[in-house]
Write an enzyme that holds these catalytic residues in place. Structure first.
Site, PDB file in Angstrom:
ATOM      1  N   VAL A 111       0.862  -1.175   0.000  1.00  0.00           N
ATOM      2  CA  VAL A 111       0.000   0.000   0.000  1.00  0.00           C
ATOM      3  C   VAL A 111       0.900   1.226   0.000  1.00  0.00           C
ATOM      4  O   VAL A 111       1.953   1.235   0.648  1.00  0.00           O
ATOM      5  CB  VAL A 111      -0.931   0.023   1.230  1.00  0.00           C
ATOM      6  CG1 VAL A 111      -1.754   1.310   1.263  1.00  0.00           C
ATOM      7  CG2 VAL A 111      -1.842  -1.200   1.247  1.00  0.00           C
ATOM      8  N   CYS A 112       0.500   2.243  -0.751  1.00  0.00           N
ATOM      9  CA  CYS A 112       1.207   3.518  -0.749  1.00  0.00           C
ATOM     10  C   CYS A 112       2.686   3.324  -1.127  1.00  0.00           C
ATOM     11  O   CYS A 112       2.999   2.591  -2.044  1.00  0.00           O
ATOM     12  CB  CYS A 112       1.035   4.178   0.623  1.00  0.00           C
ATOM     13  SG  CYS A 112       1.411   5.937   0.703  1.00  0.00           S
ATOM     14  N   GLY A 113       3.599   3.932  -0.383  1.00  0.00           N
ATOM     15  CA  GLY A 113       5.023   3.836  -0.686  1.00  0.00           C
ATOM     16  C   GLY A 113       5.631   2.480  -0.427  1.00  0.00           C
ATOM     17  O   GLY A 113       6.822   2.280  -0.686  1.00  0.00           O
TER      18      GLY A 113
END
Length: 224
Positions: free
Chosen positions: A104-106
């Site tokens: 998720v995300c970075g």
């Protein structure tokens, strides 16, 4: 659900992570039938997230079983961890046998640096898209990108969409819909500015400066 249908999901914690990247999916996963959840780090010491929340891992790298789903999120302080050889080796080891390799995300940067995204499309936080491209990854702008057994979510709140996508794959669409209803995931944001495509260049530039100030302040606090 029989024992043979049990799914073992591992969520990697680390200092400076963004809590919602992982807490969102965990909320979804915790409602799935037959799921065994592991919150993983090198030690069982408390983890301080980038917003000051304190979380407790319950499984170490050493004691972690083979996972069906391995997931890692991003964080404002991930730069201090993303090149950690022990972390990358753990991801590679689990990624060699996991049914689903996810982020998720970075967190997608971790997977890329562990050589787990070569030849795959992936989502990430909008501010990290160019960086992920430089790591050789094909970047998608969807909230969730599914490319074979690589499933990746965009920034922060996309973790809930990501979690529901995983839930549907593991346990079926009806179960995923039931969980969505139980957590009343019915987004109706007060502003239509949740992506760079919608926010416009001026607001994106201001957001980047805002994020840089936060990162600089946190770095100064760590040094002091």
């Amino acid at each position: 659900m029989t024992d043979s249908q049990k799914h073992i999901i591992g969520l990697v914690f680390y200092p400076g992570m963004t809590a919602l990247d992982i807490v969102g999916p965990q909320q979804v996963f915790s409602a799935l039938p037959g799921v065994e959840l592991h919150r993983i780090w090198k030690t069982l010491d408390p983890i301080k997230t980038d917003d000051g929340m304190v979380l407790l891992p319950d499984t170490t790298f050493k004691d972690c079983p083979l996972l069906d789903v391995i997931c890692i999120g991003g964080g404002l302080e991930q730069m201090a961890v993303v090149d950690d050889l022990e972390v990358l080796e753990f991801l590679r080891k689990q990624g060699s046998t996991a049914k689903f390799i996810t982020s998720v995300c970075g967190g997608s940067e971790f997977l890329a640096k562990a050589d787990l995204l070569q030849g795959y499309r992936a989502a990430t936080h909008w501010a990290m898209r160019d960086h992920l491209v430089k790591l050789g990854v094909k970047v998608g702008i969807e909230r969730v990108v599914v490319d074979r057994n690589r499933i990746t979510g965009g920034g922060v709140t996309a973790g809930i969409d990501f979690g529901l996508t995983i839930a549907s794959i593991l346990c079926g669409e009806e179960i995923a819909k039931i969980i969505q209803l139980l957590i009343e995931y019915n987004p109706a944001p007060p502003f239509d500015a949740g992506s760079p495509e919608k926010a416009g260049t001026e607001l994106v530039d201001k957001a980047m400066l805002f994020m840089q100030r936060i990162s600089s302040l946190e770095l100064a606090q760590q040094v002091s």
